[in-house]
Scaffold this motif. Structure first.
Motif, mmCIF file in Angstrom:
data_model
loop_
_atom_site.group_PDB
_atom_site.id
_atom_site.type_symbol
_atom_site.label_atom_id
_atom_site.label_comp_id
_atom_site.label_asym_id
_atom_site.label_seq_id
_atom_site.Cartn_x
_atom_site.Cartn_y
_atom_site.Cartn_z
ATOM 1 N N ILE A 385 -6.568 13.693 -9.274
ATOM 2 C CA ILE A 385 -5.798 13.494 -8.017
ATOM 3 C C ILE A 385 -5.752 12.129 -7.305
ATOM 4 O O ILE A 385 -4.739 11.778 -6.663
ATOM 5 C CB ILE A 385 -6.471 14.398 -6.713
ATOM 6 N N ARG A 386 -6.857 11.441 -7.555
ATOM 7 C CA ARG A 386 -6.872 9.993 -6.824
ATOM 8 C C ARG A 386 -5.897 9.138 -7.808
ATOM 9 O O ARG A 386 -5.001 8.417 -7.411
ATOM 10 C CB ARG A 386 -8.084 9.330 -6.970
ATOM 11 N N GLU A 387 -5.848 9.521 -9.049
ATOM 12 C CA GLU A 387 -4.954 8.602 -9.954
ATOM 13 C C GLU A 387 -3.480 8.899 -9.532
ATOM 14 O O GLU A 387 -2.538 8.022 -9.526
ATOM 15 C CB GLU A 387 -5.285 8.930 -11.494
ATOM 16 N N ARG A 388 -3.364 10.356 -9.287
ATOM 17 C CA ARG A 388 -1.716 10.767 -9.049
ATOM 18 C C ARG A 388 -1.522 10.149 -7.841
ATOM 19 O O ARG A 388 -0.109 9.752 -7.719
ATOM 20 C CB ARG A 388 -1.980 12.364 -9.134
ATOM 21 N N LEU A 389 -2.418 10.220 -6.928
ATOM 22 C CA LEU A 389 -1.979 9.651 -5.682
ATOM 23 C C LEU A 389 -1.754 8.170 -5.468
ATOM 24 O O LEU A 389 -0.704 7.594 -4.889
ATOM 25 C CB LEU A 389 -2.850 10.008 -4.526
ATOM 26 N N SER A 390 -2.418 7.450 -6.355
ATOM 27 C CA SER A 390 -2.224 5.917 -6.513
ATOM 28 C C SER A 390 -0.763 5.873 -6.947
ATOM 29 O O SER A 390 -0.305 4.700 -6.818
ATOM 30 C CB SER A 390 -3.365 5.394 -7.473
ATOM 31 N N ALA A 391 -0.467 6.444 -7.798
ATOM 32 C CA ALA A 391 0.932 6.209 -8.262
ATOM 33 C C ALA A 391 2.210 6.966 -7.649
ATOM 34 O O ALA A 391 3.135 6.498 -7.648
ATOM 35 C CB ALA A 391 1.270 6.787 -10.004
ATOM 36 N N PHE A 392 1.711 7.934 -6.920
ATOM 37 C CA PHE A 392 2.845 8.953 -6.054
ATOM 38 C C PHE A 392 2.848 8.443 -4.823
ATOM 39 O O PHE A 392 4.034 7.956 -4.375
ATOM 40 C CB PHE A 392 2.391 10.311 -6.181
ATOM 41 N N ASP A 393 1.960 8.264 -4.119
ATOM 42 C CA ASP A 393 2.037 7.941 -2.537
ATOM 43 C C ASP A 393 0.419 7.321 -2.291
ATOM 44 O O ASP A 393 -0.297 7.948 -1.650
ATOM 45 C CB ASP A 393 2.196 9.137 -1.700
ATOM 46 N N PRO A 394 0.319 5.853 -2.347
ATOM 47 C CA PRO A 394 -1.111 5.400 -2.230
ATOM 48 C C PRO A 394 -1.236 5.478 -0.647
ATOM 49 O O PRO A 394 -2.700 5.555 -0.372
ATOM 50 C CB PRO A 394 -0.774 3.886 -2.568
ATOM 51 N N GLU A 395 -0.594 5.460 0.304
ATOM 52 C CA GLU A 395 -1.045 5.860 1.566
ATOM 53 C C GLU A 395 -1.627 6.970 1.906
ATOM 54 O O GLU A 395 -2.441 7.178 3.081
ATOM 55 C CB GLU A 395 0.310 5.514 2.467
ATOM 56 N N LEU A 396 -1.734 7.767 0.995
ATOM 57 C CA LEU A 396 -2.416 9.080 1.245
ATOM 58 C C LEU A 396 -3.716 9.090 0.790
ATOM 59 O O LEU A 396 -4.832 10.038 0.965
ATOM 60 C CB LEU A 396 -1.654 10.349 0.504
ATOM 61 N N LEU A 397 -4.218 8.016 0.175
ATOM 62 C CA LEU A 397 -5.499 7.872 -0.447
ATOM 63 C C LEU A 397 -6.453 7.651 0.719
ATOM 64 O O LEU A 397 -6.149 7.064 1.803
ATOM 65 C CB LEU A 397 -5.561 6.777 -1.388
ATOM 66 N N GLU A 398 -7.971 8.195 0.564
ATOM 67 C CA GLU A 398 -8.856 7.939 1.257
ATOM 68 C C GLU A 398 -9.791 6.870 0.588
ATOM 69 O O GLU A 398 -9.836 6.605 -0.687
ATOM 70 C CB GLU A 398 -9.836 8.936 1.569
ATOM 71 N N PRO A 399 -10.645 6.039 1.277
ATOM 72 C CA PRO A 399 -11.588 5.198 0.554
ATOM 73 C C PRO A 399 -12.492 5.966 -0.334
ATOM 74 O O PRO A 399 -12.836 7.043 0.114
ATOM 75 C CB PRO A 399 -12.009 4.519 1.681
ATOM 76 N N GLU A 400 -13.069 5.270 -1.412
ATOM 77 C CA GLU A 400 -14.010 5.951 -2.070
ATOM 78 C C GLU A 400 -15.268 6.280 -1.183
ATOM 79 O O GLU A 400 -15.408 5.449 -0.311
ATOM 80 C CB GLU A 400 -14.354 4.952 -3.337
ATOM 81 N N CYS A 401 -16.069 7.191 -1.645
ATOM 82 C CA CYS A 401 -17.333 7.502 -1.221
ATOM 83 C C CYS A 401 -18.432 7.702 -1.946
ATOM 84 O O CYS A 401 -18.300 8.307 -3.138
ATOM 85 C CB CYS A 401 -16.838 8.504 -0.045
ATOM 86 N N GLU A 402 -19.490 7.987 -1.407
ATOM 87 C CA GLU A 402 -20.745 8.417 -2.099
ATOM 88 C C GLU A 402 -21.125 9.957 -1.999
ATOM 89 O O GLU A 402 -21.434 10.196 -0.664
ATOM 90 C CB GLU A 402 -21.877 7.318 -1.844
ATOM 91 N N LEU A 403 -21.211 10.757 -3.069
ATOM 92 C CA LEU A 403 -21.442 12.121 -2.722
ATOM 93 C C LEU A 403 -22.969 12.379 -2.532
ATOM 94 O O LEU A 403 -23.067 13.149 -1.453
ATOM 95 C CB LEU A 403 -20.950 12.962 -3.839
ATOM 96 N N TRP A 404 -23.778 11.595 -3.092
ATOM 97 C CA TRP A 404 -25.198 11.800 -3.152
ATOM 98 C C TRP A 404 -25.857 10.729 -2.264
ATOM 99 O O TRP A 404 -25.662 9.634 -2.542
ATOM 100 C CB TRP A 404 -25.913 11.870 -4.451
ATOM 101 N N GLN A 405 -26.190 11.222 -1.086
ATOM 102 C CA GLN A 405 -27.227 10.414 -0.258
ATOM 103 C C GLN A 405 -28.550 10.149 -0.428
ATOM 104 O O GLN A 405 -28.981 10.928 -1.313
ATOM 105 C CB GLN A 405 -26.695 10.770 1.313
ATOM 106 N N PRO A 406 -29.180 9.047 -0.177
ATOM 107 C CA PRO A 406 -30.800 8.929 -0.312
ATOM 108 C C PRO A 406 -31.423 10.215 0.001
ATOM 109 O O PRO A 406 -31.138 10.961 0.864
ATOM 110 C CB PRO A 406 -31.241 7.744 0.599
ATOM 111 N N GLY A 407 -32.336 10.563 -0.785
ATOM 112 C CA GLY A 407 -33.059 11.745 -0.775
ATOM 113 C C GLY A 407 -32.335 12.878 -1.336
ATOM 114 O O GLY A 407 -32.721 14.313 -1.143
ATOM 115 N N GLY A 408 -31.258 12.865 -2.035
ATOM 116 C CA GLY A 408 -30.573 13.910 -2.880
ATOM 117 C C GLY A 408 -29.579 14.752 -1.454
ATOM 118 O O GLY A 408 -29.502 16.054 -2.057
ATOM 119 N N ILE A 409 -29.379 14.258 -0.669
ATOM 120 C CA ILE A 409 -28.526 14.930 0.348
ATOM 121 C C ILE A 409 -27.168 14.806 -0.142
ATOM 122 O O ILE A 409 -26.554 13.558 -0.411
ATOM 123 C CB ILE A 409 -28.865 14.454 1.587
ATOM 124 N N VAL A 410 -26.438 16.024 0.154
ATOM 125 C CA VAL A 410 -24.835 15.824 -0.153
ATOM 126 C C VAL A 410 -24.172 15.360 1.004
ATOM 127 O O VAL A 410 -24.222 16.186 2.133
ATOM 128 C CB VAL A 410 -24.223 17.043 -0.811
#
Length: 604
Positions: A385-410
């Motif tokens: 979906i990120r690749e599709r939005l990059s080509a289709f409508d980049p303004e809809l993209l959100e910044p990259e994020c880290e799913l796993w936080q320190p301590g194994g927290i989501v």
């Protein structure tokens, strides 16, 4: 040199092997192997000889009762009455089953071919027969199939004949049990194995019938595929090789059902039949070259129904490689395809996080670490979906994020990012679709060719979405209907009026009823409709609009036509009666003239 005395065990074994020679000659299979060991020791040869003698003795003992019963059997069974045609009813199927099992051996070929063409109405009985338990042991079926090169897997699922052929051994492997068994002379099967031979013929005929039923009746494809997968593990998997060919014969309609069957049940134990059955479904897809998503979707892309089924199945299978392919169809013109693709991708980005397989890696120095063995389907969907939005409508993209936080927290916000991006993408393409629809409606309404404009609106309405502003489309259809009626085509005009009535059913029910009445009046004017049909149409119109002038006028015209046709019919009947009376009078006069000379002669 002193002689060695025979042990009691060896003596009993020799006696059993001697008795075994009194029956039909056992089939001997000579297997010459060339490998690393070029020769065997005397001890190994003796052990193999004793094992072969023990197996022959056990086989003789198991077949003793069958031989005794066969001693009184005649060469051909008593004739059994049955209809020599593919069965279409249960009674016909039962008669042919009885004839195949008990009838003359020289008739089994015709019966087998008839059973292979059984119709869909007999599927419940065929399914039951395929899954029924067999009374004779698996090794007897293996002996019968060995004559034609039929490969029967061992208890571990290994096909020895296919393995040998793939590794250069000169062995015969049957790729069509049905034709090879029918081409086999029954004399090559010993009498004790004739019942096994007959049951094998029945099974291969039913497997071929199952494939034919799935081809002729699409609604039964799922049941047929499920039954075939179950049949692959009946009697220790005896018929699995032929089951695979039956699945192949069904073709692309089986893809979506095999995909669903390939998902291992959550409660399946390791090594259980349920787990192996799911793995066999995967094997069937791979054998058909439909395992990879791109191959599966490409195979059914020309059939909207099959395409929607396959895309919908990925919502259950959740193959990561299918994620970018699903996005290719979320804006498809066909509504069923569009809904299936969206629902499947929705399953990729919603729900709990999937479990990720990990592998242990040994580092330099003896330490170990664990790494992900593969990307999860959620990660595949996120990247797609990120690749599709990059080509289709980049303004809809959100910044990259880290799913796993320190301590194994989501991080919950990051966890929901793929779903948010997908919904934003769907909203944007739906908005653009609506814009295209509005432009098409405007072009159709402004078209100088009313009939061409109506055709454009017809195409618009068939995409399955709600119509845009029915208050605009319905009057346009009415205008086109008036033009077509004036040109002398009441059938097409009535169709357009009914379509307008459907569009206005919710927005303006009164106007919708008026348009329905007008359509009924036009349909009553179509040539080729008899008086009864016209009366029914106009009667329905009168029920909807009792005081309508158009309905009253149409009914008056119909009554006048009936009176006129009735008067002319009565006139024709009167003329016919007069002609009949005249003919009778003429016949009476001729008869009188004939009898008058005879009476005169009698008086003289």
């Amino acid at each position: 040199m002193a002689r060695r005395s025979l042990t009691p065990e060896l003596s009993a074994l020799l006696v059993a092997s001697t008795l075994g020679c009194t029956g039909p000659p056992a089939e001997v299979v000579i297997d010459t192997r060339i490998g690393d060991r070029q020769a065997q020791t005397e001890a190994e040869a003796a052990r193999e000889t004793l094992a072969a003698l023990a197996e022959a003795g056990a086989q003789w003992w198991a077949l003793r009762d069958a031989r005794q019963a066969d001693a009184t059997e005649v060469q051909a069974g008593d004739p059994i009455a049955y209809e020599p045609a593919p069965p279409r009813e249960t009674s016909s199927l039962d008669a042919q089953l009885h004839a195949l099992r008990e009838g003359p051996i020289d008739e089994v070929s015709m019966i087998t071919r008839n059973l292979a063409e059984a119709g869909p109405e007999l599927w419940p009985q065929i399914s039951t027969l395929l899954l029924a338990e067999r009374e004779r042991p698996k090794r007897e079926y293996k002996q019968v199939l060995g004559v034609i090169g039929g490969d029967v897997p061992n208890r571990y699922g290994h096909f020895s004949l296919h393995w040998k052929k793939a590794h250069g051994h000169d062995v015969r492997v049957s790729e069509d049990w049905f034709e090879d068994l029918l081409g086999l002379a029954p004399a090559r099967i010993s009498k004790p194995l004739r019942p096994v031979y007959r049951d094998t013929l029945l099974t291969v005929a039913l497997l071929r019938a199952a494939a034919g039923i799935a081809q002729r009746e699409p609604a039964l494809v799922g049941e047929v595929v499920s039954t075939l997968l179950d049949a692959a593990y009946v009697h220790g998997g005896t018929f699995r090789d032929e089951v695979g060919r039956s699945v192949d014969a069904i073709g692309d309609p089986a893809i979506s059902h095999l995909m669903r069957e390939s998902v291992t049940p959550d409660d399946a134990e390791e090594g259980s039949t349920a787990e192996r059955r799911a793995a066999y479904a995967i094997y069937c897809l791979d054998r058909m070259d439909r395992l990879h998503p791109s191959r599966a979707i490409e195979a059914v892309a020309g059939d909207r129904r099959l395409l929607a089924d396959v895309l919908g199945a990925y919502g259950l299978v959740r193959d990561g490689e299918a994620a970018p392919l699903l996005l290719d169809w979320v804006d498809a013109d066909a509504p069923g395809v569009r809904r299936a693709a969206r629902a499947s991708f929705e399953a990729y980005v919603t729900g709990p996080l999937p479990k990720v397989r990990r592998k242990s890696i040994r580092l330099l120095g003896g330490q170990t670490t664990t790494q992900r063995a593969e990307l999860s389907y959620r990660e595949h969907a996120r990247l797609a979906i990120r690749e599709r939005l990059s080509a289709f409508d980049p303004e809809l993209l959100e910044p990259e994020c880290e799913l796993w936080q320190p301590g194994g927290i989501v991080d919950p916000k990051c966890e929901g990012q793929p779903e948010r991006l997908f919904h934003a993408y769907i909203e944007r393409i739906d908005a653009r679709r609506s814009s295209r629809r509005d432009a098409l409606v405007a072009r159709a309404l402004s078209s100088s060719d009313l009939i061409a404009g109506a055709a454009m609106l017809d195409t618009l309405l068939t995409d399955g979405s709600d119509p845009v502003e029915p208050d605009l489309i319905a009057p346009f259809y009415v205008e086109v209907a008036d033009r077509i009626e004036a040109e002398g085509d009441p059938t097409r005009a009535a169709q357009l009026l009914r379509k307008s009535a459907i569009l206005l059913a919710d927005a303006d029910p009164v106007r919708a009823r008026e348009l329905t009445v007008d359509a009924l009046v036009l349909e009553a004017q179509v040539e080729g409709i008899d008086e009864g049909g016209r009366q029914m149409l106009l009667g329905t119109a009168r029920d909807l609009d009792p005081d309508g002038p158009a309905v009253s006028a149409a009914l008056g015209r119909l009554e006048a036509q009936l009176d006129e046709s009735g008067g002319s019919a009565r006139e024709r009947l009167r003329n016919l009666m007069l002609m009949l009376l005249a003919a009778l009078g003429l016949l009476a006069w001729i008869g009188a003239r004939i009898h008058r000379p005879r009476e005169a002669e009698g008086t003289q």
